[in-house]
Design an enzyme around this catalytic site. Structure first.
Site, PDB file in Angstrom:
ATOM      1  NE  ARG A 125      27.047  36.641  37.873  1.00 51.00           N
ATOM      2  CZ  ARG A 125      27.554  37.214  36.802  1.00 51.00           C
ATOM      3  NH1 ARG A 125      27.664  38.521  36.745  1.00 51.00           N
ATOM      4  NH2 ARG A 125      27.947  36.509  35.775  1.00 51.00           N
ATOM      5  CE1 TYR A 181      31.489  33.078  35.337  1.00 51.43           C
ATOM      6  CE2 TYR A 181      32.819  34.213  33.708  1.00 51.43           C
ATOM      7  CZ  TYR A 181      31.592  33.879  34.218  1.00 51.43           C
ATOM      8  OH  TYR A 181      30.451  34.337  33.608  1.00 51.43           O
ATOM      9  CB  VAL A 193      29.809  29.192  33.206  1.00 51.00           C
ATOM     10  CG1 VAL A 193      30.661  29.508  34.439  1.00 51.00           C
ATOM     11  CG2 VAL A 193      30.621  28.385  32.199  1.00 51.00           C
ATOM     12  CD  GLU A 194      27.421  34.107  34.842  1.00 49.94           C
ATOM     13  OE1 GLU A 194      26.747  34.210  35.877  1.00 49.94           O
ATOM     14  OE2 GLU A 194      28.546  34.621  34.732  1.00 49.94           O
ATOM     15  CB  SER A 195      21.828  30.322  34.817  1.00 49.49           C
ATOM     16  OG  SER A 195      21.754  30.097  33.410  1.00 49.49           O
TER      17      SER A 195
END
Length: 515
Positions: free
Chosen positions: A2, A228, A124-126
Site C-alpha cells: 500500500r 518507514y 508503525v502500521e496501526s
C-alpha cells in the site's frame, strides 16, 4: 502492499527530518518555567522531559539490536525525538495496548522462526488498533489491502473482515513478511517492500545501480517508505526506553482468557452479552473482525470469542440463551402512499410503456465519449453500459449502440395528426354537408347554414387527437437533470411535482411522467 500507513503519514505531515529540528522545536514547545522561591509548585503539574545525547541513544540502540539492524542517523534521531518529546501521548497509548497484543505476536513469530522485533511493525502500521483503516483503505493491525488479504485467505464479506481479526491477520502478516524476506534477503528491505510493494523496491534497486540495502536505495524509495524503517527503529527505542524519557502508560489493557463458540444462527452480540452477564460491548471488542454488531442468519460456522469464565453458564443453558440472543431484523414501517387523483390514474392507464429505439452511431475522428453523449442526449455511463466499455478509448469508424426513448402513443399520434389524411377526411365531410342542400335529412332551409357549420365543427373535433402522456423508464445512470434536458428542457421541479418525488433519488425501472 500500500502507499499509506497511519503512523508514517502522520510523521511526514509534521515534517520531522532531523534531530536538530526536533530539538529546536522542543525548546519552543516547552519553555523554561521560572518560579520564585515563594511559589508552591505541585509535583504533577510540570512534566519532566529528558533530552538524551546522540551517543547515549546510539549506545542504547546497539544494546537493543538483535537480528534486524538498528542504524542510528539524523533521520532516526528526529523520529526518536518525535516519539519521546513531541508526541508522547502516542507512545503512551501504544504502551497501554502493548500487553494486549505483543504476547500473541511473539507466539506467531516464534512459530514461523522470525525475528521477535517484527512485533513493533504493527505499531508503525496501526498503533495497535485492530479496526484501523488508512487513507488507502488498508485495514487492521497489519494494514492489509483487500487484494493482499485475499491472497492470504483472509475472508472479506458483508459481515466479516478477517483483516481485523488479530490472530488470523498476524498469521497472514508472518507469511507475507517471510515471503518478502526470501525475495530480498534482508529484513530491512522486506519492511520497505511491505510498505510500498516489491515492485517499487525493485525499481529503487535498479535506480541505485544495483544496491541491495535499505540505506543504499533510500533516496530512490517513495517518500513515505523512506520514513518507514526509521520509524520502526525509533519506536523500538521509544517503547523500550519509555521510562528513561518519563513516559508511563496510564491504563494498561490486559488480555483475558477466551474461549471459542461456534455459531450457526443469527445472534445479537449485545443481547448475548446481556444473557451472559457481560459488559454490553465486551463481545463486540473481543471480535473486531465482525463488521456488524450481530451475526446474520445466513452465516455458518462463525467462531465467536467469548470470555472463558462465561462458558459454564452458556453450557448450562445453551439453547435458551442462544434463542433469547437471536437477532431480529427491525420491522420497517411503510408510510402510506399519497392518494393519486382519479384523473391522473385514468391517464396513466391509457399510456403504454416507453419503448427505446436502438440506433448506431459511427465514431468520427476527434470524437470522445463526452461529446457523443452530449450529441445524443445521454450520459457517458449509459454509453459505457450499452457498449460494455471499461475504458474511454474509441477508434475512428467504430460503431456505438445508442438507445433513444420512444413512446408508442407518440408514434400513433404522429400518424393520426399527419396533414394529408386530416385534410382528405375534412374535405369529404365538408363536401357531404355542402351538397346535402337545405332540405337534406329533413333539415329546414333556414337552418341549413347552421347545420353546415355544426358539421364542420364536429369534423374538427373528431379529428383532434389528445396529446399523449410521455412516460420515461429510468435507466442506470439517469438523473432528474439529464432527463429534464432530454425532454424539451422540462425543469427538475416540474418533474418532481408531476411524479410527487420528495428528493432527487431515482432507481432503475421507475416510471416518470415527463410530458
Amino acid at each position: 502492499m500500500r502507499t499509506s500507513t497511519l503512523l508514517t503519514g502522520l510523521v511526514l505531515s509534521l515534517g520531522l527530518g532531523s534531530a536538530v529540528q526536533a530539538r529546536q522545536t522542543t525548546a519552543l514547545d516547552f519553555p523554561a518555567v521560572q518560579v520564585k522561591d515563594t511559589t508552591k509548585v505541585l509535583p504533577d503539574t510540570v512534566e519532566f522531559i529528558p533530552v538524551e545525547t546522540d551517543e547515549l541513544i546510539q549506545d542504547r540502540l546497539s544494546c537493543l539490536e538483535q537480528e534486524i539492524p538498528l542504524e542510528f542517523n539524523k533521520q532516526v534521531r528526529g523520529l526518536i525525538d518525535y516519539f519521546t518529546i513531541r508526541n508522547r501521548k502516542y507512545t503512551r497509548r501504544v504502551l497501554e495496548r502493548q500487553p494486549l497484543y505483543f504476547p500473541m505476536f511473539e507466539k506467531y513469530l516464534a512459530k514461523h522462526n522470525m525475528p521477535d522485533e517484527l512485533k513493533y511493525l504493527a505499531v508503525v502500521e496501526s498503533a495497535l488498533l485492530p479496526k484501523a483503516v488508512s487513507s488507502a483503505k488498508a485495514v487492521g493491525l497489519w494494514q492489509f489491502m483487500d487484494f493482499t488479504g485475499r491472497d492470504f485467505r483472509l475472508v472479506q464479506n458483508h459481515y466479516l473482515d478477517e483483516r481485523m481479526d488479530p490472530e488470523k491477520s498476524t498469521e497472514a502478516a508472518c507469511k507475507f513478511l517471510k515471503q518478502l524476506y526470501r525475495m530480498f534477503g534482508s529484513w530491512e528491505m522486506a519492511l520497505a517492500a511491505y510498505n510500498c510493494g516489491p515492485g517499487n523496491v525493485r525499481k529503487a534497486i535498479a535506480r541505485s545501480g544495483g544496491k541491495k540495502t535499505f540505506w543504499g536505495i533510500y533516496p530512490y524509495l517513495p517518500k513515505e517508505t523512506r520514513a518507514y524503517v526509521p520509524s520502526f527503529t525509533a519506536l523500538i527505542y521509544a517503547m523500550n526506553h519509555a521510562a528513561d524519557h518519563n513516559i508511563k502508560p496510564l491504563n494498561l489493557q490486559l488480555p483475558i482468557e477466551t474461549d471459542t463458540l461456534l455459531i450457526n444462527q443469527s445472534v445479537d452480540l449485545k443481547l448475548l452479552a446481556l444473557q451472559l452477564n457481560l459488559p454490553e460491548d465486551q463481545l463486540v471488542n473481543l471480535n473486531p473482525a465482525l463488521k456488524l454488531k450481530h451475526i446474520p442468519a445466513n452465516a455458518a460456522n462463525v467462531a465467536l470469542r467469548i470470555p472463558a469464565n462465561a462458558r459454564p453458564l452458556l453450557e448450562e443453558n445453551r439453547l435458551a440463551i442462544l434463542d433469547s440472543a437471536r437477532y431480529r431484523t427491525p420491522v420497517r414501517t411503510r408510510q402510506p402512499l399519497p392518494e393519486i387523483p382519479a384523473s391522473m390514474l385514468a391517464k396513466a392507464e391509457a399510456v403504454t410503456p416507453d419503448s427505446t429505439s436502438k440506433r448506431m452511431y459511427v465514431v468520427r475522428r476527434g470524437d470522445n465519449l463526452s461529446t457523443i453523449a452530449k450529441k445524443q442526449n445521454v450520459t457517458v455511463e449509459q454509453l459505457k453500459a450499452w457498449n460494455k466499455f471499461s475504458g474511454n478509448n474509441l477508434l475512428a469508424n467504430q460503431k456505438l449502440v445508442v438507445f433513444k426513448p420512444e413512446t408508442r402513443e407518440l408514434k400513433e399520434a404522429t400518424q393520426k395528426l399527419s396533414p394529408e389524411p386530416q385534410l382528405l377526411a375534412s374535405a369529404e365531410e365538408t363536401t357531404v354537408s355542402k351538397h346535402a342542400g337545405p332540405n337534406a335529412e329533413n333539415t329546414p332551409a333556414e337552418n341549413a347554414a347552421t347545420a353546415t357549420v355544426t358539421a364542420k365543427k364536429a369534423v374538427v373535433q373528431k379529428n383532434k387527437v389528445e396529446k399523449p402522456q410521455t412516460i420515461h423508464h429510468v435507466q442506470p445512470g439517469d438523473t432528474l437533470w439529464n432527463i429534464s434536458k432530454r425532454y424539451n428542457n422540462v425543469s427538475v421541479e416540474q418533474l418532481k411535482k408531476a411524479n410527487k418525488l420528495k428528493d432527487d433519488e431515482l432507481k432503475p425501472g421507475m416510471k416518470l411522467i415527463v410530458g
